[in-house]
Write a protein that holds these residues in place. Structure first.
Motif: not given
Length: 310
Positions: A155-162, A203-207, A220-227
């Motif tokens: 389960i990929h979640v940004s560190a800033a969000e956690v 900052q980024t992660v290849e899933v 939110t501070p750790g909100h991310c988008v998925v490309d």
């Protein structure tokens, strides 16, 4: 850049079979190069229209909702998740609101709709959580869901969000009073249930091949988008960075944004990116299936939905 819309198996294998209780489409598939993307409706969330435009006058807000043939006080806010297949990896993006919220009884359909599409939860190898609001992690909190996922699901979640949800700041939000406590509870339950499965990234992660998440912050501070990118084609699932009112009014702020000014900058950057690259865009809270292109239109932007392939 051309995109090929097509049916994806086994995602719609059960569509139309005897016993189906759904009278409207709840999933739609698009192929991005070699990667399959399916948007799935979790349902709708009835919310006050004021939450969509906290920094504008009631007159301006009424004009926009009147022009859309929508009620002035409450409206149905779409809630979408996504499923991505890249090679041997099956990736779920967000999980919907789940159950336990009487005022959101018309949502929480994701697990049922995944199953009706022939998807075994145990087949999901990865989950990307764009942010930890309850309408994005709530589906994972439903009793029995964890037991049906594979034990090693990532389960990929940004560190800033956690980090943010350890002591969340609601000082800049404008939400119904019942919402912040529910958000805190859902986020805490999610972390408690899945602490061993959460994979934090900066900052980024290849899933998977052609599938990556990147932190935008703002909502939110750790909100991310998925490309999703493959063979020169691209689709970006923007989570809660863009709402339907923002195509006409990019500067309208949303009551669920923890940093409205930062969220505006993120939104404009994503709009410009999509307009310049001609990539597809999909979102959590744009009317299902939410897939389309972005074109510049004066001071705002124009959403051009995909042509459905029947």
């Amino acid at each position: 850049m051309s995109q090929t819309i097509r049916n994806v198996q086994p995602v719609i294998a059960n569509l139309g079979k005897e016993g189906s209780v759904e009278l409207v489409p709840s999933r739609y598939a698009v192929r991005v190069g070699d990667v399959d993307v399916v948007l799935i409706s979790d349902g709708v969330l009835p919310l006050p229209t004021s939450t969509m435009s906290t920094n504008v006058s009631e007159t301006d807000r009424n004009d926009w909702f009147d022009g859309r043939f929508l009620q002035r006080d409450m409206f149905d806010w779409a809630l979408n998740i996504a499923l991505v297949r890249s090679g041997e990896r099956l990736i779920l993006i967000d999980s919907g609101v789940g159950d336990g919220f009487e005022y959101f009884s018309r949502a929480g359909q994701s697990v049922m709709r995944l199953e009706s599409a022939g998807i075994d939860l145990a087949a999901i190898t990865d989950i990307v959580v764009t942010h930890m609001h309850m309408d994005h992690v709530g589906g994972l909190n439903v009793d029995g869901v964890k037991a049906r996922l594979r034990p090693d699901v990532r389960i990929h979640v940004s560190a800033a969000e956690v980090e943010f949800w350890k002591n969340p700041d609601f000082s800049k939000t404008v939400m119904p009073e019942t919402v912040p406590p529910a958000l805190r509870k859902a986020a805490a339950k999610f972390v408690e249930l899945y602490s061993e499965n959460i994979v934090q990234f900066e900052q980024t992660v290849e899933v998977a091949a052609g599938v990556s998440a990147r932190v935008t912050g703002g909502h939110t501070p750790g909100h991310c988008v998925v490309d999703v990118a493959s063979h020169g084609e691209k689709l970006t699932f923007v989570g809660d960075a863009i709402f339907e009112v923002n195509f006409d009014n990019p500067d309208w702020q949303n009551g669920f944004e923890h940093d409205p000014e930062a969220a505006l900058n993120v939104r404009i950057a994503l709009f410009n990116e999509a307009a310049e690259t001609r990539a597809l865009l999909a979102a959590a809270h744009v009317a299902f299936p939410s897939i389309g292109h972005i074109a510049k239109a004066g001071k705002g932007f124009r959403f051009v939905p995909v042509q459905w392939d029947y």
